[in-house]
Write a protein that holds these residues in place. Structure first.
Motif, PDB file in Angstrom:
ATOM      1  N   GLN A 128      40.631  40.500  42.110  1.00 60.47           N
ATOM      2  CA  GLN A 128      41.654  39.957  42.993  1.00 60.47           C
ATOM      3  C   GLN A 128      42.775  39.294  42.201  1.00 60.47           C
ATOM      4  OE1 GLN A 128      40.892  38.363  46.863  1.00 60.47           O
ATOM      5  NE2 GLN A 128      38.696  38.321  46.474  1.00 60.47           N
ATOM      6  N   ILE A 129      43.973  39.437  42.740  1.00 62.74           N
ATOM      7  CA  ILE A 129      45.125  38.760  42.154  1.00 62.74           C
ATOM      8  C   ILE A 129      45.488  37.563  43.022  1.00 62.74           C
ATOM      9  CG2 ILE A 129      46.031  40.815  41.030  1.00 62.74           C
ATOM     10  CD1 ILE A 129      48.012  41.117  43.347  1.00 62.74           C
ATOM     11  N   PRO A 130      46.055  36.520  42.383  1.00 66.35           N
ATOM     12  CA  PRO A 130      46.270  36.291  40.951  1.00 66.35           C
ATOM     13  C   PRO A 130      44.937  36.154  40.202  1.00 66.35           C
ATOM     14  CG  PRO A 130      47.576  34.770  42.304  1.00 66.35           C
ATOM     15  CD  PRO A 130      46.571  35.399  43.201  1.00 66.35           C
ATOM     16  N   PHE A 131      44.814  36.802  39.052  1.00 65.41           N
ATOM     17  CA  PHE A 131      43.546  36.883  38.336  1.00 65.41           C
ATOM     18  C   PHE A 131      42.990  35.510  37.980  1.00 65.41           C
ATOM     19  CE2 PHE A 131      45.267  41.174  36.862  1.00 65.41           C
ATOM     20  CZ  PHE A 131      44.598  41.859  37.865  1.00 65.41           C
ATOM     21  N   ASP A 132      43.835  34.639  37.460  1.00 69.52           N
ATOM     22  CA  ASP A 132      43.344  33.309  37.051  1.00 69.52           C
ATOM     23  C   ASP A 132      42.842  32.517  38.254  1.00 69.52           C
ATOM     24  OD1 ASP A 132      43.893  33.853  34.431  1.00 69.52           O
ATOM     25  OD2 ASP A 132      45.768  32.719  34.363  1.00 69.52           O
ATOM     26  N   HIS A 133      43.563  32.597  39.352  1.00 71.45           N
ATOM     27  CA  HIS A 133      43.169  31.866  40.553  1.00 71.45           C
ATOM     28  C   HIS A 133      41.774  32.283  41.008  1.00 71.45           C
ATOM     29  CE1 HIS A 133      43.750  29.738  44.364  1.00 71.45           C
ATOM     30  NE2 HIS A 133      43.295  30.820  44.991  1.00 71.45           N
ATOM     31  N   TRP A 145      30.285  40.010  42.711  1.00 69.73           N
ATOM     32  CA  TRP A 145      30.273  38.686  42.086  1.00 69.73           C
ATOM     33  C   TRP A 145      30.975  37.686  42.992  1.00 69.73           C
ATOM     34  CZ3 TRP A 145      27.332  38.426  37.809  1.00 69.73           C
ATOM     35  CH2 TRP A 145      27.154  39.573  37.038  1.00 69.73           C
ATOM     36  N   GLN A 146      30.727  36.401  42.756  1.00 67.46           N
ATOM     37  CA  GLN A 146      31.377  35.358  43.563  1.00 67.46           C
ATOM     38  C   GLN A 146      32.824  35.099  43.151  1.00 67.46           C
ATOM     39  OE1 GLN A 146      28.905  32.503  46.083  1.00 67.46           O
ATOM     40  NE2 GLN A 146      28.902  31.635  44.020  1.00 67.46           N
ATOM     41  N   ALA A 147      33.252  35.693  42.038  1.00 65.23           N
ATOM     42  CA  ALA A 147      34.628  35.531  41.562  1.00 65.23           C
ATOM     43  C   ALA A 147      34.943  36.731  40.678  1.00 65.23           C
ATOM     44  CB  ALA A 147      34.780  34.221  40.793  1.00 65.23           C
ATOM     45  N   ASN A 148      36.193  36.814  40.216  1.00 66.85           N
ATOM     46  CA  ASN A 148      36.543  37.895  39.293  1.00 66.85           C
ATOM     47  C   ASN A 148      35.621  37.849  38.078  1.00 66.85           C
ATOM     48  OD1 ASN A 148      38.643  38.938  40.802  1.00 66.85           O
ATOM     49  ND2 ASN A 148      40.227  37.764  39.754  1.00 66.85           N
ATOM     50  N   PRO A 149      34.957  38.952  37.756  1.00 67.99           N
ATOM     51  CA  PRO A 149      33.959  38.922  36.684  1.00 67.99           C
ATOM     52  C   PRO A 149      34.571  38.964  35.287  1.00 67.99           C
ATOM     53  CG  PRO A 149      34.117  41.124  37.591  1.00 67.99           C
ATOM     54  CD  PRO A 149      35.014  40.256  38.434  1.00 67.99           C
ATOM     55  N   SER A 168      36.771  46.697  55.236  1.00 68.31           N
ATOM     56  CA  SER A 168      36.468  45.405  55.863  1.00 68.31           C
ATOM     57  C   SER A 168      36.912  44.274  54.965  1.00 68.31           C
ATOM     58  CB  SER A 168      34.968  45.294  56.166  1.00 68.31           C
ATOM     59  OG  SER A 168      34.243  44.931  55.019  1.00 68.31           O
ATOM     60  N   SER A 169      36.848  43.067  55.519  1.00 63.80           N
ATOM     61  CA  SER A 169      37.155  41.871  54.740  1.00 63.80           C
ATOM     62  C   SER A 169      36.150  41.712  53.602  1.00 63.80           C
ATOM     63  CB  SER A 169      37.093  40.625  55.633  1.00 63.80           C
ATOM     64  OG  SER A 169      37.971  40.735  56.718  1.00 63.80           O
ATOM     65  N   SER A 170      36.584  41.095  52.512  1.00 64.80           N
ATOM     66  CA  SER A 170      35.660  40.794  51.407  1.00 64.80           C
ATOM     67  C   SER A 170      35.859  39.391  50.856  1.00 64.80           C
ATOM     68  CB  SER A 170      35.804  41.825  50.288  1.00 64.80           C
ATOM     69  OG  SER A 170      37.154  41.963  49.879  1.00 64.80           O
ATOM     70  N   PHE A 171      36.870  38.674  51.323  1.00 65.46           N
ATOM     71  CA  PHE A 171      37.094  37.272  50.971  1.00 65.46           C
ATOM     72  C   PHE A 171      37.140  37.093  49.453  1.00 65.46           C
ATOM     73  CE2 PHE A 171      35.451  37.460  55.269  1.00 65.46           C
ATOM     74  CZ  PHE A 171      36.433  36.757  55.931  1.00 65.46           C
ATOM     75  N   ASN A 172      36.314  36.203  48.884  1.00 65.08           N
ATOM     76  CA  ASN A 172      36.401  35.897  47.451  1.00 65.08           C
ATOM     77  C   ASN A 172      35.591  36.836  46.573  1.00 65.08           C
ATOM     78  OD1 ASN A 172      34.275  34.236  48.921  1.00 65.08           O
ATOM     79  ND2 ASN A 172      33.538  34.052  46.821  1.00 65.08           N
ATOM     80  N   MET A 173      34.824  37.745  47.171  1.00 63.11           N
ATOM     81  CA  MET A 173      33.890  38.553  46.396  1.00 63.11           C
ATOM     82  C   MET A 173      34.614  39.655  45.612  1.00 63.11           C
ATOM     83  SD  MET A 173      31.172  36.902  47.156  1.00 63.11           S
ATOM     84  CE  MET A 173      29.833  37.915  46.499  1.00 63.11           C
ATOM     85  N   ALA A 174      34.066  39.966  44.431  1.00 57.79           N
ATOM     86  CA  ALA A 174      34.641  41.007  43.582  1.00 57.79           C
ATOM     87  C   ALA A 174      33.527  41.945  43.102  1.00 57.79           C
ATOM     88  CB  ALA A 174      35.364  40.383  42.385  1.00 57.79           C
ATOM     89  N   PRO A 175      33.767  43.275  43.166  1.00 57.44           N
ATOM     90  CA  PRO A 175      34.981  43.914  43.662  1.00 57.44           C
ATOM     91  C   PRO A 175      35.154  43.709  45.161  1.00 57.44           C
ATOM     92  CG  PRO A 175      33.274  45.549  43.298  1.00 57.44           C
ATOM     93  CD  PRO A 175      32.734  44.266  42.755  1.00 57.44           C
ATOM     94  N   GLY A 176      36.414  43.838  45.602  1.00 61.82           N
ATOM     95  CA  GLY A 176      36.745  43.592  46.990  1.00 61.82           C
ATOM     96  C   GLY A 176      37.221  44.848  47.702  1.00 61.82           C
ATOM     97  N   LEU A 177      37.508  44.701  48.982  1.00 61.92           N
ATOM     98  CA  LEU A 177      37.923  45.798  49.846  1.00 61.92           C
ATOM     99  C   LEU A 177      36.940  46.973  49.794  1.00 61.92           C
ATOM    100  CD1 LEU A 177      41.815  45.955  49.475  1.00 61.92           C
ATOM    101  CD2 LEU A 177      40.518  45.456  51.546  1.00 61.92           C
ATOM    102  N   PRO A 178      35.729  46.781  50.308  1.00 60.94           N
ATOM    103  CA  PRO A 178      34.762  47.881  50.329  1.00 60.94           C
ATOM    104  C   PRO A 178      35.246  49.026  51.203  1.00 60.94           C
ATOM    105  CG  PRO A 178      34.004  46.080  51.707  1.00 60.94           C
ATOM    106  CD  PRO A 178      35.215  45.573  50.973  1.00 60.94           C
TER     107      PRO A 178
END
Length: 511
Positions: A66-71, A330-334, A36-46
């Motif tokens: 998620q890539i790009p990592f910095d973004h 997490w709300q972003a890449n941890p 399913s979709s996971s949008f900005n959450m990490a880890p993604g793609l459950p």
């Protein structure tokens, strides 16, 4: 919290009463896998697994970061992983997912549990969404996708592109194979299949909350495609039933998984029977025989073999394993220093990381550890020990969405206080309103939120784990951006020195 399996050979919808939006699924042998979709959450793609299409467990994620990592080190609400597709091709699992700002990516693995390959950009560009790969009988490979009007400046069309046989890049600019502007506005989410000499593109139209499920078919992969509405709300209570996956059982039964938008509870997953009539799919129950189905609420379970255990995606966590439960995101890449589990103590330590200077409230704080609402009614309770170092260190329990509410311990003037924070229109940068609940009796606290129908939330607290004090008033949870509300934990600071305070979370229990 939710039991879709009635235990008598029937099931009730939703089969997953949690925010697993834009589901796609595939069967391999006797196993079904859903993404399913996971949008900005990490880890993604459950990734979820089932043996019977009714009882589902969460078994992993295909995208650790998620890539790009910095973004994606910053919170990107509503961006990131949109509707993915999963396929099994030549003994490998393929997942294609769109990032509407960068393009369509592919990751693959020999085993559903990974390791998954680093994402490959198959088709770059802004506004490319909802991809689905298709390998035809002649060996040629294709990619169908839609467009997001917010990025591309156009929507409601399906485009087909040739891919190389490896499925790693597109070979042409694409051809519009269906235009939904006349009858099917907001056409999106195409999937592609082949049956009895027909190419089929099931696709949702009409918008998330009020739309319908469309089926397109043609004898030529490039069309022209006939259209037919094969499911809509009809007389049911299931609004906007659409976007999902056709799967069949080993015994030849056909089923369709799709989502329903439930506001603060997110986009939950329903299962519908599917029949074929005159080479058109009919999804749901077709009481009047017009070829257009309506969603079922209770129905006979798929025939898939031995009865399976009644299970649901994991909810509670005792924090007694090396990694926290798969339900947490997490709300972003941890960053590695945000948290860790202590197996010997059976706790998870959250460090009070300083919030970014650019934040106005918790909406844009990356180190919130959250999970989906698991049902319409539930109680979440956590026990934590707070060990602050600096003024403004804070740790607690949060219900997160475009409005949010939190209950937390905060360190100020060498004293630990208990406070509740409520923020309306957090997504608009509004300021959080704090209410003091007095001085904490120590460093240990039991924090609780009871979620009632209508996503109404009642917070309470205890200092001994037995006697709870209700906080006056109720908070009504709101959805996030394209997602349901979430509940979880946080520890934050407002200062920075050569070290950080922390909170040791003993457990988090959903009841």
């Amino acid at each position: 919290m939710w039991a879709p399996d009635n235990g008598d050979g029937t099931f009730k919808n939703p089969v997953i009463n949690a925010d697993y939006s834009d589901p796609d699924a595939v069967r391999v042998g006797s196993d079904f896998y859903l993404v399913s979709s996971s949008f900005n959450m990490a880890p993604g793609l459950p990734i979820l697994h089932s043996k019977d299409l009714v009882n589902w467990t969460l078994i992993g994620h295909a995208l650790p970061r998620q890539i790009p990592f910095d973004h994606f080190s910053k919170v990107q609400h509503g961006n990131g992983v949109w509707a993915p597709a999963i396929r099994y091709h030549k003994q490998e699992f393929y997942i294609y997912y769109p990032d509407p700002d960068f393009g369509i990516y592919m990751t693959k693995a020999a085993s559903i549990k990974g390791p998954w390959s680093d994402p490959v950009l198959v088709a770059g560009g802004s506004g490319l969404i909802d991809p689905c790969p298709f390998w035809d009988e002649d060996g040629k490979a294709y990619l169908a996708h839609a467009y997001a009007g917010s990025r591309a400046g156009i929507k409601s069309i399906v485009v087909l592109k040739r891919m190389n046989i490896e499925g790693t890049k597109v070979l042409d600019a694409g051809t519009i194979v269906f235009d939904g502007h006349d009858q099917d506005p907001t056409l999106e989410g195409p999937k592609m299949y082949k049956r009895n000499g027909y190419y089929y593109i099931p696709a949702p139209a009409g918008g998330v909350a009020t739309g319908w499920q469309l089926a397109l078919r043609s004898k030529n992969i490039y069309g022209p495609y006939e259209r037919k509405v094969v499911m809509d709300q009809g007389s049911s209570r299931v609004n906007g039933p659409h976007q999902g996956a056709w799967v069949n059982t080993a015994g030849g039964e056909d089923w369709f998984l799709h989502f329903r938008d439930k506001g603060a509870y997110g986009r939950v997953v329903h299962l519908q029977p599917m029949k074929w009539r005159n080479d058109w799919p009919v999804i749901g129950e077709d009481a009047d025989g017009d070829g257009k189905g309506t969603p079922v609420s209770i129905y006979k379970k798929p025939t898939t073999g031995p009865a399976q255990p009644r299970v649901n995606p994991v909810e509670s966590d005792e924090f007694d394993t090396v990694q926290p439960g798969l339900q947490w995101q997490w709300q972003a890449n941890p960053m590695a220093y945000w948290a860790h589990t202590n197996v010997s103590a059976g706790t998870m330590r959250l460090f009070a990381v300083r919030v970014p200077d650019s934040t106005h409230n918790y909406w844009d704080v990356p180190n919130l550890l959250l999970q989906k609402f698991p049902a319409d009614e539930f109680t979440a309770t956590t026990k934590l020990t707070f060990k602050p170092r600096l003024q403004g260190d804070r740790a607690g329990l949060i219900v997160m969405g475009m409005d949010y509410a939190q209950l937390s311990l905060v360190y100020r003037d060498s004293i630990i206080y208990l406070e509740q924070g409520v923020c309306k229109q957090a997504d608009k940068g509004k300021k959080e309103a704090l209410t003091s609940l007095g001085t904490a009796t120590g460093k240990d606290a039991w924090l609780r939120v009871k979620v009632m129908p209508g996503a109404k939330c009642k917070f309470s607290y205890s200092y001994n784990g037995n006697d709870y004090t209700d906080i006056p008033g109720e908070f009504t949870a709101r959805e996030g951006r394209w997602v349901g509300a979430k509940v979880g934990l946080f520890a934050t600071g407002v200062q920075q020195s050569n070290d950080a305070g922390w909170a040791d979370v003993d457990w988090f229990r959903i009841e």
